[in-house]
Design a protein around this motif. Structure first.
Motif, PDB file in Angstrom:
ATOM      1  N   SER A 135      -2.914  10.725  24.116  1.00  0.00           N
ATOM      2  CA  SER A 135      -4.006  10.075  24.850  1.00  0.00           C
ATOM      3  C   SER A 135      -5.247  10.953  24.784  1.00  0.00           C
ATOM      4  CB  SER A 135      -3.601   9.831  26.306  1.00  0.00           C
ATOM      5  OG  SER A 135      -2.502   8.951  26.382  1.00  0.00           O
ATOM      6  N   PRO A 136      -5.928  10.975  23.662  1.00  0.00           N
ATOM      7  CA  PRO A 136      -7.121  11.814  23.548  1.00  0.00           C
ATOM      8  C   PRO A 136      -8.269  11.253  24.375  1.00  0.00           C
ATOM      9  CG  PRO A 136      -6.973  10.396  21.644  1.00  0.00           C
ATOM     10  CD  PRO A 136      -5.713  10.167  22.453  1.00  0.00           C
ATOM     11  N   PRO A 188       0.232   1.975  23.891  1.00  0.00           N
ATOM     12  CA  PRO A 188       0.365   3.429  23.781  1.00  0.00           C
ATOM     13  C   PRO A 188       0.153   3.911  22.349  1.00  0.00           C
ATOM     14  CG  PRO A 188       2.198   2.479  25.016  1.00  0.00           C
ATOM     15  CD  PRO A 188       1.460   1.344  24.402  1.00  0.00           C
ATOM     16  N   TRP A 189      -0.426   5.099  22.224  1.00  0.00           N
ATOM     17  CA  TRP A 189      -0.575   5.763  20.944  1.00  0.00           C
ATOM     18  C   TRP A 189       0.495   6.837  20.840  1.00  0.00           C
ATOM     19  CZ3 TRP A 189      -6.474   6.957  19.891  1.00  0.00           C
ATOM     20  CH2 TRP A 189      -7.194   5.749  19.855  1.00  0.00           C
ATOM     21  N   TYR A 190       1.059   6.969  19.634  1.00  0.00           N
ATOM     22  CA  TYR A 190       2.065   7.997  19.371  1.00  0.00           C
ATOM     23  C   TYR A 190       1.640   8.825  18.165  1.00  0.00           C
ATOM     24  CZ  TYR A 190       5.315   5.371  22.362  1.00  0.00           C
ATOM     25  OH  TYR A 190       5.912   4.728  23.414  1.00  0.00           O
ATOM     26  N   GLN A 191       1.995  10.103  18.203  1.00  0.00           N
ATOM     27  CA  GLN A 191       1.889  10.974  17.046  1.00  0.00           C
ATOM     28  C   GLN A 191       3.261  11.550  16.746  1.00  0.00           C
ATOM     29  OE1 GLN A 191      -1.174  13.918  18.008  1.00  0.00           O
ATOM     30  NE2 GLN A 191      -2.613  12.835  16.706  1.00  0.00           N
ATOM     31  N   GLY A 192       3.444  12.000  15.491  1.00  0.00           N
ATOM     32  CA  GLY A 192       4.647  12.737  15.170  1.00  0.00           C
ATOM     33  C   GLY A 192       4.640  14.068  15.887  1.00  0.00           C
ATOM     34  N   ALA A 193       5.819  14.612  16.151  1.00  0.00           N
ATOM     35  CA  ALA A 193       5.928  15.875  16.880  1.00  0.00           C
ATOM     36  C   ALA A 193       6.757  16.876  16.052  1.00  0.00           C
ATOM     37  CB  ALA A 193       6.592  15.639  18.242  1.00  0.00           C
ATOM     38  N   PRO A 194       6.220  18.076  15.833  1.00  0.00           N
ATOM     39  CA  PRO A 194       4.912  18.545  16.314  1.00  0.00           C
ATOM     40  C   PRO A 194       3.751  18.127  15.430  1.00  0.00           C
ATOM     41  CG  PRO A 194       6.047  20.326  15.189  1.00  0.00           C
ATOM     42  CD  PRO A 194       6.997  19.162  15.215  1.00  0.00           C
ATOM     43  N   GLY A 212     -17.372  16.618  24.889  1.00  0.00           N
ATOM     44  CA  GLY A 212     -16.621  16.095  26.028  1.00  0.00           C
ATOM     45  C   GLY A 212     -15.520  15.158  25.610  1.00  0.00           C
ATOM     46  N   PHE A 213     -15.243  15.063  24.327  1.00  0.00           N
ATOM     47  CA  PHE A 213     -14.200  14.173  23.828  1.00  0.00           C
ATOM     48  C   PHE A 213     -13.438  14.881  22.726  1.00  0.00           C
ATOM     49  CE2 PHE A 213     -18.436  13.107  22.261  1.00  0.00           C
ATOM     50  CZ  PHE A 213     -18.320  13.417  20.925  1.00  0.00           C
ATOM     51  N   ASP A 214     -12.262  14.378  22.451  1.00  0.00           N
ATOM     52  CA  ASP A 214     -11.385  14.956  21.427  1.00  0.00           C
ATOM     53  C   ASP A 214     -11.270  14.082  20.187  1.00  0.00           C
ATOM     54  OD1 ASP A 214     -10.415  17.314  22.924  1.00  0.00           O
ATOM     55  OD2 ASP A 214      -9.560  15.799  24.249  1.00  0.00           O
ATOM     56  N   ALA A 215     -11.787  12.870  20.250  1.00  0.00           N
ATOM     57  CA  ALA A 215     -11.696  11.969  19.111  1.00  0.00           C
ATOM     58  C   ALA A 215     -12.853  10.987  19.155  1.00  0.00           C
ATOM     59  CB  ALA A 215     -10.371  11.215  19.120  1.00  0.00           C
ATOM     60  N   MET A 216     -13.302  10.589  17.972  1.00  0.00           N
ATOM     61  CA  MET A 216     -14.369   9.593  17.841  1.00  0.00           C
ATOM     62  C   MET A 216     -13.912   8.528  16.859  1.00  0.00           C
ATOM     63  SD  MET A 216     -17.890  11.845  17.703  1.00  0.00           S
ATOM     64  CE  MET A 216     -17.308  12.993  16.448  1.00  0.00           C
ATOM     65  N   LEU A 217     -14.078   7.274  17.240  1.00  0.00           N
ATOM     66  CA  LEU A 217     -13.706   6.140  16.408  1.00  0.00           C
ATOM     67  C   LEU A 217     -14.974   5.457  15.909  1.00  0.00           C
ATOM     68  CD1 LEU A 217     -11.337   4.352  15.402  1.00  0.00           C
ATOM     69  CD2 LEU A 217     -11.591   3.021  17.501  1.00  0.00           C
ATOM     70  N   TYR A 218     -15.161   5.466  14.595  1.00  0.00           N
ATOM     71  CA  TYR A 218     -16.338   4.879  13.954  1.00  0.00           C
ATOM     72  C   TYR A 218     -17.643   5.294  14.660  1.00  0.00           C
ATOM     73  CZ  TYR A 218     -13.949   2.046  10.503  1.00  0.00           C
ATOM     74  OH  TYR A 218     -13.216   1.642   9.418  1.00  0.00           O
ATOM     75  N   PRO A 219     -17.919   6.595  14.738  1.00  0.00           N
ATOM     76  CA  PRO A 219     -19.166   7.015  15.380  1.00  0.00           C
ATOM     77  C   PRO A 219     -20.405   6.817  14.521  1.00  0.00           C
ATOM     78  CG  PRO A 219     -18.018   8.926  14.522  1.00  0.00           C
ATOM     79  CD  PRO A 219     -17.109   7.749  14.295  1.00  0.00           C
ATOM     80  N   SER A 220     -20.229   6.625  13.200  1.00  0.00           N
ATOM     81  CA  SER A 220     -21.378   6.503  12.301  1.00  0.00           C
ATOM     82  C   SER A 220     -20.956   5.767  11.044  1.00  0.00           C
ATOM     83  CB  SER A 220     -21.915   7.898  11.930  1.00  0.00           C
ATOM     84  OG  SER A 220     -21.047   8.532  11.007  1.00  0.00           O
ATOM     85  N   PRO A 221     -21.900   5.327  10.229  1.00  0.00           N
ATOM     86  CA  PRO A 221     -21.530   4.668   8.965  1.00  0.00           C
ATOM     87  C   PRO A 221     -20.751   5.585   8.026  1.00  0.00           C
ATOM     88  CG  PRO A 221     -23.804   4.176   9.528  1.00  0.00           C
ATOM     89  CD  PRO A 221     -23.359   5.235  10.483  1.00  0.00           C
TER      90      PRO A 221
END
Length: 348
Positions: free
Chosen positions: A86-87, A117-123, A216-225
């Protein structure tokens, strides 16, 4: 009906689709051999090892809409091969309508309020496939370049070093659509629809900063072209105790990646870091290290529209995420149905 222990199946590709197919057939008693052109497993569930940790430079997270895949993720979590993610997310205005997991309107700015929910592989991401890896043999660094019929119901595989393997009673090919088409096109016109699948490339940059990127964030989704995704490749959500070097993964947008597909890696790095500086609004810290990787076939834009495609009396089957869409779940579903179709072909 043949005894399952006498049936030999080849799987080409050790990503999610190939390993799901292999696991399904192995668990019912068939002899399965997996051929993988790379050194590692997982395909685009990829991680790059460095001296201070891993970069997830392929798929960033997975979600589940299919009950079966959701059960797989729960199994992987219990296996310590998956974890919730959960970024603190910023969604930019460049995001297309269908850019990944469904987000609530509030999540367009900051805060991951995804509806699933979002999942990532661990580790790291490539560990997500661990529940699928069993005692069947996996031949790594074997690039299969030809499938030769050997009689009406068996096949010989050829690799790029003049090696031959088989005979096999069936073959499931789970490579990206263009590579699958190259393998199967000589066998039968049945496989022609694969040529209509459209896959987009993606440039990935793995940048480690000497000090934490002050956002202030850990991830950005489509922030720019230029950038479709930028994220801290770390599970630490405490912004006051972030580890250094601070690892970030940047994914260029499909449009930008196409335009710069053959560009020099150093120029790609320079341009995408400049785009990150512009969209983050902060001065980038000094670089500890930086690398780039080109995914020539990264994301399905126009899928096949069915879970798999079979021919040669049902014994040569094409599968992969490109059959159903741009999701890891699509690869899992395609591998499962391809395995079931192979069983039906052999029984019939």
């Amino acid at each position: 009906m043949p005894r399952m222990s006498n049936v030999n199946i080849a799987i080409i590709g050790a990503g999610m689709a190939g390993l799901k197919a292999a696991s399904t057939l192995h668990r019912i008693g068939m002899n399965v051999t997996v051929f993988e052109k790379s050194r590692g497993l997982g395909g685009r569930l990829a991680s790059r090892r460095t001296d201070f940790g891993h970069f997830n430079h392929g798929a960033q997270y997975v979600t589940a809409r299919d009950p079966g895949f959701n059960a797989f993720l729960q199994e992987a979590t219990e296996f310590n091969a998956a974890q919730n993610w959960s970024p603190n997310l910023h969604r930019g205005t460049s995001a297309p309508a269908q850019s990944g997991a469904a987000l609530s309107p509030i999540a367009r700015h900051v805060g991951n309020l995804a509806e699933e929910p979002w999942y990532q592989g661990a580790p790291q991401m490539n560990k997500l496939i661990r529940p699928l890896v069993d005692t069947f043999p996996i031949q790594k660094q074997h690039r299969i370049v030809g499938i030769e019929p050997s009689g009406p119901r068996s096949f010989i595989l050829h690799d790029d070093l003049d090696g031959t393997y088989g005979p096999f009673d069936g073959v499931i090919v789970t490579a990206p659509a263009p590579q699958t088409a190259d393998l199967l096109r000589p066998l039968a016109p049945r496989y022609a629809p694969i040529d209509e699948v459209v896959m987009a490339p993606c440039w990935a940059v793995m940048a480690a900063f000497e000090s934490p990127l002050p956002t202030g964030f850990d991830a950005m989704l489509y922030p720019s072209p230029e950038i479709s995704w930028a994220a801290r490749s770390s599970q630490n959500d405490d912004m006051f105790h972030r580890r250094t070097p601070d690892p970030w993964v940047l994914h260029a947008s499909p449009e930008w990646s196409r335009q710069h597909l053959e560009e020099d890696k150093d120029r790609v790095i320079e341009k995408l870091l400049a785009a990150l500086r512009d969209v983050s609004g902060v001065k980038l810290p000094e670089l500890h290290s930086v690398q780039a990787h080109r995914w020539r076939y990264a994301r399905t834009e126009l899928p096949l529209g069915k879970s798999h495609l079979n021919g040669m009396n049902g014994r040569v089957i094409a599968a992969g995420d490109w059959c159903l869409g741009a999701r890891v779940e699509a690869a899992w579903r395609s591998g499962r149905t391809a395995a079931h179709a192979m069983v039906e072909a052999l029984i019939g």
